[in-house]
Design an enzyme around this catalytic site. Structure first.
Site: not given
Lengths: 277, 405
Positions: B98, B120, B387
């Site tokens: 991210k 969010e 990830s």
């Protein structure tokens, strides 16, 4: 062109213009809190002074709405509310009233699921006059507009809409222009009269369509202020709050629900009618 | 693949923000000028070598890139087929991919003169990454998180607060990720002048799907280079879990035009696709419009959005990025699904064989590798985008294993 051919919205605004007054446009959420109660409110609105009526179509994810309309939508969904249900209400209403314009207001996804072409056909057949699709800006209007002949596509203009963007928004608009008075969601704050007095002429310079003000119009006095600068006032959250205040602990309608909401409409109508005297 | 495909699949989106029929800008008029402003700022930034240089510096010295491409020898031997490589995004600062796109977006917000950041978050990974970047750039940060998730993900809530962010528990709707996104959009509408909305995935109105993808492409670009350096050729298969799909777009996109490389996205099948309790937008949904874009969505026949279910909070979203919807329809990427149970098994296997505790999101991708690698020749190569790391998931996994910690 006769009023009939121009459609109910144009006819109603023409009539009000001749009378020298602005339009009161109350909002109700279809099926809130149940189909019979919301139908009774819809039927009673013209008698209470509604000039046009907006019917909200419930959606699970109303990203442009504040808590009051969100909760109305949740109650409506729980009661089985849907696009088909809203259309059925319009058909019922049209049995007794062929003049009061009805506008459906909602989000695009339920329309896509219904099928845009069939939706527009059913709107015409049921007696819907106009559509406000909150999350379909003019750039995405192709989703519905090609099928919407005979229905007014009512466009939103916001305080953030730049002059350079106005022509894009107004291209293909009909019925009236809905001016979103605040940068925010429904039912949160109200616009200053001075801001409205500055904003409305900007739109008028760009279109001959009537202009209605919504978002933040709550009281009879605010509705009166709105129609002093514009052609109509849309009131939603404060009427829904009245409705919500009459529900029992389980969220069901009580004896006083319909009457309380219609009294609220009556008070707003008095404000609007007295505004330009 | 059919010959009718264009020469390159990497040109999207078009001027309307569409990938085929998917994507677009389905937002209220109040937000349209914001979206345009973000679009213009992004167009300018991506052409600015200084912006790229600064971003690359932060990726290297702050995030810790490049992340290694690890040959998982024990896992390979265990599965007895293709060579399994892991692209180790879990080694990034904050423990997941991210941060790659967040750093770039916060840099963009600074350039735009915005003084407040909102985001969010579902599981809290994107919220933590955003709070981290905001601390670094000295910007106030407000994270919208469903009240249900605030309860489920207490460690990440505490992390965000430590980093100086305000966590806004969203009680509207069903109080999960989709409602957090609704609430972030509502806040943005009311604070358009000073606020930048840092979206965590390749969804939302244009330009977000493209922008977040471009910033995540560093994953695929590195993978390509590393695989060529180690093996002298490209992988045969690249696998990645898909929720919104930012890690998957990041690793897939640089391979889109390499038709010999098979790309596999893995959705969360929850209790099973037939159970109805899943988060598989492509395998179990139909196209519609939500959160500013047209894409595959979980919805009922009336167009009401349905709740997603996955054991992995990061995949628990009823939609998927629009470019994935397009790649599915043209057949370039195959979208499969893995259940909660398959992901839990993969989670444990990877921990024991490789000494790497994967995020539950990544474990869905791994479950597909476990199915697929044994069917492939021994000299073939399969890459999994790992990830994120699984430290955040140990409570969930322990609960499902019946262990109290």
């Amino acid at each position: 062109m006769s009023d009939r051919m121009r459609g109910r919205i144009a006819a109603r605004f023409a009539k009000l213009k001749a009378e020298g007054r602005g339009a009161l446009m109350p909002f109700l959420e279809a099926y809130d809190p149940d189909p019979a109660t919301s139908m009774a409110i819809l039927r009673g609105m013209p008698g209470a002074g509604a000039d046009l009526i907006e019917i909200g179509v419930p959606f699970t994810d109303p990203a442009a709405d504040g808590p009051t309309v969100q909760k109305a939508g949740q109650r409506a969904l729980k009661a089985g509310g849907s696009l088909a249900g809203a259309l059925a209400m319009v058909r019922d209403f049209r049995r007794d009233d062929d003049e009061t314009p009805l506008v459906l207001m909602g989000y695009l996804n339920p329309i896509l699921a219904y099928g845009p072409e069939r939706f527009c056909q059913d709107c015409r057949a049921s007696g819907v006059d106009g559509l406000i699709i909150v999350d379909m800006p003019p750039e995405e209007a192709d989703e519905v507009q090609p099928f919407a002949e005979g229905l007014d596509m009512i466009r939103l203009v916001a305080p953030t809409t730049l002059d350079s963007r106005l022509p894009i928004v107004l291209n293909g608009a009909s019925g009236f222009i809905y001016y979103v008075a605040i940068t925010g969601i429904t039912g949160t704050r109200s616009a200053e009269a001075a801001d409205l007095a500055a904003a409305i002429p900007r739109i008028r310079a760009a279109t001959d369509l009537p202009v209605a003000i919504g978002f933040g119009v709550r009281t009879p006095a605010q509705a009166a202020e709105a129609v002093q600068v514009a052609d109509g006032a849309v009131v939603a959250s404060s009427l829904i709050e009245i409705l919500a205040g009459t529900l029992d602990a389980e969220g069901r309608a009580t004896k006083g629900t319909v009457r309380a909401v219609l009294d609220g409409v009556r008070a707003l109508a008095e404000g609007v009618r007295g505004a330009r005297e | 693949m059919s010959n009718s495909l264009p020469n390159t699949l990497r040109m999207g989106p078009d001027g309307r923000g569409r990938f085929g029929e998917f994507g677009g800008r389905f937002v209220a008029e109040t937000l349209m000028p914001n979206i345009t402003e973000v679009q213009e700022a992004y167009e300018a930034a991506r052409k600015d070598p200084e912006f790229d240089k600064e971003w690359r510096r932060l990726l290297k010295d702050y995030v810790g890139r490049p992340s290694p491409l690890w040959f998982a020898e024990r896992l390979t031997n265990h599965l007895g087929g293709a060579k399994v490589y892991l692209k180790r995004e879990e080694l990034n600062h904050t423990g997941a991919h991210k941060i790659n796109a967040v750093i770039a977006q916060i840099m963009l917000a600074k350039r735009m003169g915005k003084t407040r950041i909102i985001a969010e978050t579902g599981a809290g990974q994107h919220g933590v990454a955003t709070a981290t970047a905001c601390a670094l750039f000295d910007l106030p940060c407000m994270v919208f998180m469903g009240a249900t998730d605030v309860e489920r993900q207490k460690p990440n809530v505490f992390r965000m607060k430590l980093l100086g962010a305000e966590v806004n528990a969203v009680t509207s709707g069903s109080a999960t990720l989709k409602d957090a996104m609704n609430e972030a959009l509502r806040y943005w509408v009311a604070n358009v002048q000073d606020t930048y909305y840092c979206i965590g995935t390749v969804a939302g109105p244009a330009p977000y799907p493209q922008m977040v993808r471009d910033f995540q492409c560093v994953i695929g670009e590195e993978t390509k280079e590393q695989c060529l350096a180690i093996e002298g050729r490209l992988p045969d298969v690249v696998v990645c879990a898909v929720g919104g799909g930012s890690s998957a777009m990041g690793i897939f996109h640089p391979f889109l035009d390499d038709s010999e490389v098979k790309l596999v996205g893995v959705e969360a099948a929850g209790h099973g696709l037939e159970s109805g309790a899943h988060a598989a937008a492509i395998n179990g949904g139909v196209p519609g419009v939500l959160h500013g874009n047209k894409t595959y969505l979980l919805q009922d026949r009336h167009g009401q959005i349905q709740e997603a279910h996955s054991i992995s909070a990061g995949l628990d979203y009823p939609g998927i990025g629009p470019e994935h919807s397009w790649l599915h329809e043209i057949g370039r990427v195959e979208y499969t699904a893995a259940t909660d149970i398959e992901a839990l098994e993969a989670f444990q296997l990877c921990s024991k064989l490789e000494g790497i505790i994967p995020a539950l999101e990544s474990a869905h991708g791994l479950a597909e590798v476990i199915k697929r690698a044994p069917t492939m020749p021994k000299d073939s190569i399969i890459v999994l985008n790992l990830s994120g790391r699984g430290d955040k998931d140990i409570f969930t996994v322990a609960h499902h294993m019946g262990v109290e910690i």
